[in-house]
Design a protein around this motif. Structure first.
Motif, PDB file in Angstrom:
ATOM      1  N   PRO A 160      34.895  36.775  53.727  1.00 39.29           N
ATOM      2  CA  PRO A 160      34.804  36.348  52.317  1.00 39.29           C
ATOM      3  C   PRO A 160      36.076  35.672  51.813  1.00 39.29           C
ATOM      4  O   PRO A 160      36.010  34.768  50.975  1.00 39.29           O
ATOM      5  CB  PRO A 160      34.530  37.665  51.577  1.00 39.29           C
ATOM      6  N   VAL A 161      37.215  36.136  52.292  1.00 45.50           N
ATOM      7  CA  VAL A 161      38.471  35.434  52.013  1.00 45.50           C
ATOM      8  C   VAL A 161      38.952  34.815  53.315  1.00 45.50           C
ATOM      9  O   VAL A 161      39.137  35.522  54.319  1.00 45.50           O
ATOM     10  CB  VAL A 161      39.547  36.398  51.463  1.00 45.50           C
ATOM     11  N   HIS A 162      39.094  33.515  53.331  1.00 42.21           N
ATOM     12  CA  HIS A 162      39.604  32.826  54.525  1.00 42.21           C
ATOM     13  C   HIS A 162      40.368  31.593  54.057  1.00 42.21           C
ATOM     14  O   HIS A 162      39.766  30.571  53.703  1.00 42.21           O
ATOM     15  CB  HIS A 162      38.464  32.447  55.470  1.00 42.21           C
ATOM     16  N   LEU A 163      41.676  31.749  54.031  1.00 41.60           N
ATOM     17  CA  LEU A 163      42.562  30.677  53.582  1.00 41.60           C
ATOM     18  C   LEU A 163      43.356  30.142  54.758  1.00 41.60           C
ATOM     19  O   LEU A 163      43.575  30.842  55.755  1.00 41.60           O
ATOM     20  CB  LEU A 163      43.544  31.221  52.533  1.00 41.60           C
ATOM     21  N   LEU A 164      43.801  28.919  54.611  1.00 37.59           N
ATOM     22  CA  LEU A 164      44.736  28.331  55.573  1.00 37.59           C
ATOM     23  C   LEU A 164      46.010  27.974  54.818  1.00 37.59           C
ATOM     24  O   LEU A 164      45.941  27.432  53.714  1.00 37.59           O
ATOM     25  CB  LEU A 164      44.142  27.065  56.204  1.00 37.59           C
ATOM     26  N   VAL A 165      47.144  28.289  55.416  1.00 40.81           N
ATOM     27  CA  VAL A 165      48.437  27.896  54.853  1.00 40.81           C
ATOM     28  C   VAL A 165      49.119  26.989  55.865  1.00 40.81           C
ATOM     29  O   VAL A 165      49.230  27.354  57.046  1.00 40.81           O
ATOM     30  CB  VAL A 165      49.330  29.119  54.561  1.00 40.81           C
TER      31      VAL A 165
ATOM     32  N   LEU B 120      48.527  35.389  47.840  1.00 41.34           N
ATOM     33  CA  LEU B 120      47.310  34.572  47.895  1.00 41.34           C
ATOM     34  C   LEU B 120      46.105  35.432  48.258  1.00 41.34           C
ATOM     35  O   LEU B 120      45.024  35.284  47.675  1.00 41.34           O
ATOM     36  CB  LEU B 120      47.471  33.429  48.894  1.00 41.34           C
ATOM     37  N   ALA B 121      46.274  36.341  49.208  1.00 42.17           N
ATOM     38  CA  ALA B 121      45.166  37.218  49.597  1.00 42.17           C
ATOM     39  C   ALA B 121      44.713  38.048  48.396  1.00 42.17           C
ATOM     40  O   ALA B 121      43.514  38.164  48.121  1.00 42.17           O
ATOM     41  CB  ALA B 121      45.589  38.123  50.750  1.00 42.17           C
ATOM     42  N   ALA B 122      45.661  38.610  47.670  1.00 40.59           N
ATOM     43  CA  ALA B 122      45.311  39.438  46.507  1.00 40.59           C
ATOM     44  C   ALA B 122      44.612  38.599  45.447  1.00 40.59           C
ATOM     45  O   ALA B 122      43.583  39.004  44.885  1.00 40.59           O
ATOM     46  CB  ALA B 122      46.565  40.091  45.942  1.00 40.59           C
ATOM     47  N   GLU B 123      45.142  37.427  45.177  1.00 44.57           N
ATOM     48  CA  GLU B 123      44.550  36.563  44.145  1.00 44.57           C
ATOM     49  C   GLU B 123      43.138  36.134  44.505  1.00 44.57           C
ATOM     50  O   GLU B 123      42.291  35.940  43.632  1.00 44.57           O
ATOM     51  CB  GLU B 123      45.402  35.299  43.961  1.00 44.57           C
ATOM     52  N   GLN B 124      42.875  35.977  45.795  1.00 46.52           N
ATOM     53  CA  GLN B 124      41.588  35.417  46.219  1.00 46.52           C
ATOM     54  C   GLN B 124      40.561  36.478  46.587  1.00 46.52           C
ATOM     55  O   GLN B 124      39.480  36.148  47.057  1.00 46.52           O
ATOM     56  CB  GLN B 124      41.809  34.452  47.400  1.00 46.52           C
ATOM     57  N   GLY B 125      40.908  37.766  46.427  1.00 51.82           N
ATOM     58  CA  GLY B 125      39.895  38.792  46.621  1.00 51.82           C
ATOM     59  C   GLY B 125      40.128  39.734  47.778  1.00 51.82           C
ATOM     60  O   GLY B 125      39.183  40.385  48.238  1.00 51.82           O
ATOM     61  N   SER B 126      41.356  39.821  48.258  1.00 48.48           N
ATOM     62  CA  SER B 126      41.669  40.757  49.344  1.00 48.48           C
ATOM     63  C   SER B 126      42.949  41.516  48.997  1.00 48.48           C
ATOM     64  O   SER B 126      43.971  41.387  49.676  1.00 48.48           O
ATOM     65  CB  SER B 126      41.814  39.983  50.663  1.00 48.48           C
ATOM     66  N   PRO B 127      42.878  42.347  47.944  1.00 46.87           N
ATOM     67  CA  PRO B 127      44.102  42.972  47.445  1.00 46.87           C
ATOM     68  C   PRO B 127      44.603  44.144  48.284  1.00 46.87           C
ATOM     69  O   PRO B 127      45.741  44.579  48.113  1.00 46.87           O
ATOM     70  CB  PRO B 127      43.697  43.458  46.041  1.00 46.87           C
ATOM     71  N   ASP B 128      43.760  44.646  49.179  1.00 50.18           N
ATOM     72  CA  ASP B 128      44.137  45.855  49.918  1.00 50.18           C
ATOM     73  C   ASP B 128      44.530  45.569  51.358  1.00 50.18           C
ATOM     74  O   ASP B 128      44.426  46.441  52.228  1.00 50.18           O
ATOM     75  CB  ASP B 128      42.977  46.861  49.889  1.00 50.18           C
ATOM     76  N   GLY B 129      44.964  44.371  51.609  1.00 45.43           N
ATOM     77  CA  GLY B 129      45.377  44.006  52.961  1.00 45.43           C
ATOM     78  C   GLY B 129      44.613  42.791  53.449  1.00 45.43           C
ATOM     79  O   GLY B 129      43.654  42.319  52.813  1.00 45.43           O
ATOM     80  N   PHE B 130      45.017  42.293  54.571  1.00 49.69           N
ATOM     81  CA  PHE B 130      44.476  41.035  55.106  1.00 49.69           C
ATOM     82  C   PHE B 130      44.997  40.894  56.526  1.00 49.69           C
ATOM     83  O   PHE B 130      45.811  41.706  56.979  1.00 49.69           O
ATOM     84  CB  PHE B 130      44.931  39.842  54.241  1.00 49.69           C
ATOM     85  N   ARG B 131      44.524  39.891  57.213  1.00 44.92           N
ATOM     86  CA  ARG B 131      45.053  39.591  58.548  1.00 44.92           C
ATOM     87  C   ARG B 131      45.539  38.154  58.579  1.00 44.92           C
ATOM     88  O   ARG B 131      44.872  37.254  58.052  1.00 44.92           O
ATOM     89  CB  ARG B 131      43.982  39.804  59.616  1.00 44.92           C
ATOM     90  N   VAL B 132      46.678  37.968  59.197  1.00 47.99           N
ATOM     91  CA  VAL B 132      47.207  36.621  59.434  1.00 47.99           C
ATOM     92  C   VAL B 132      47.022  36.304  60.912  1.00 47.99           C
ATOM     93  O   VAL B 132      47.361  37.116  61.776  1.00 47.99           O
ATOM     94  CB  VAL B 132      48.699  36.540  59.049  1.00 47.99           C
TER      95      VAL B 132
ATOM     96  N   VAL C 256      42.797  36.062  56.485  1.00 52.73           N
ATOM     97  CA  VAL C 256      41.400  36.503  56.386  1.00 52.73           C
ATOM     98  C   VAL C 256      41.334  37.908  55.807  1.00 52.73           C
ATOM     99  O   VAL C 256      42.198  38.760  56.072  1.00 52.73           O
ATOM    100  CB  VAL C 256      40.672  36.449  57.752  1.00 52.73           C
ATOM    101  N   GLY C 257      40.297  38.130  55.014  1.00 59.38           N
ATOM    102  CA  GLY C 257      40.118  39.441  54.403  1.00 59.38           C
ATOM    103  C   GLY C 257      38.904  39.423  53.506  1.00 59.38           C
ATOM    104  O   GLY C 257      37.986  38.629  53.683  1.00 59.38           O
ATOM    105  N   GLY C 258      38.938  40.309  52.537  1.00 59.47           N
ATOM    106  CA  GLY C 258      37.814  40.464  51.620  1.00 59.47           C
ATOM    107  C   GLY C 258      37.693  41.923  51.247  1.00 59.47           C
ATOM    108  O   GLY C 258      38.629  42.699  51.428  1.00 59.47           O
TER     109      GLY C 258
END
Ligand code: AMP
Ligand code: ZN
Length: 116
Positions: free
Chosen positions: A36-41, A71-83, A103-105
């Motif tokens: 659900p959250v998948h950003l590229l930096v 960015l993860a928190a702002e986009q809907g993954s406030p409790d962690g994510f994977r890079v 990536v997260g969600g």
């Protein structure tokens, strides 16, 4: 880099759903999200991959990682994510312009890799 997809996004010649940019980096939604959250930096300046970085790239690499949590928190993954940084042929890098996947969600992304 005329023929580089992500350089074209930086130049505004290909649209992207941008979520952040500063003078050195750009972040946008992956066009084919795996979660659900998948950003590229990406660095705005062309760097082919983690295999080609040198000491001059250390500040921009730090910046790419330093924005990940916000960015993860702002986009809907406030409790962690994977890079993830896919690198070269073995790393299955498809776009030859360095990028971090964030990536997260709401749900855990799962085990890091399937064991072979
Ligand atoms: P990688 O395999 O690490 O090189 O990942 C490349 C990523 O770029 C994939 O997740 C694609 O879905 C993504 N991608 C390819 N083209 C675009 C685009 N025009 N805008 C946003 N993401 C893209
Ligand atoms: Zn490029």
């Amino acid at each position: 880099m005329e023929d580089c997809l992500f350089c074209r996004i930086v130049a505004g010649r290909i649209p992207a759903r941008k979520v952040f940019e500063d003078d050195e980096i750009l972040a946008f939604h992956d066009i084919n999200p795996a979660r659900p959250v998948h950003l590229l930096v990406i660095p705005k300046r062309h760097i082919t991959s983690l295999a080609t970085v040198d000491d001059a790239d250390i500040p921009v690499l730090g910046r790419m990682l330093a924005v990940a949590n916000r960015l993860a928190a702002e986009q809907g993954s406030p409790d962690g994510f994977r890079v993830i940084i896919n690198t070269g042929r073995i790393g299955h890098q498809e776009v030859q312009h360095l990028h971090t996947h964030i990536v997260g969600g709401p749900d855990p992304v799962g085990p890091m890799l399937k064991r072979v």
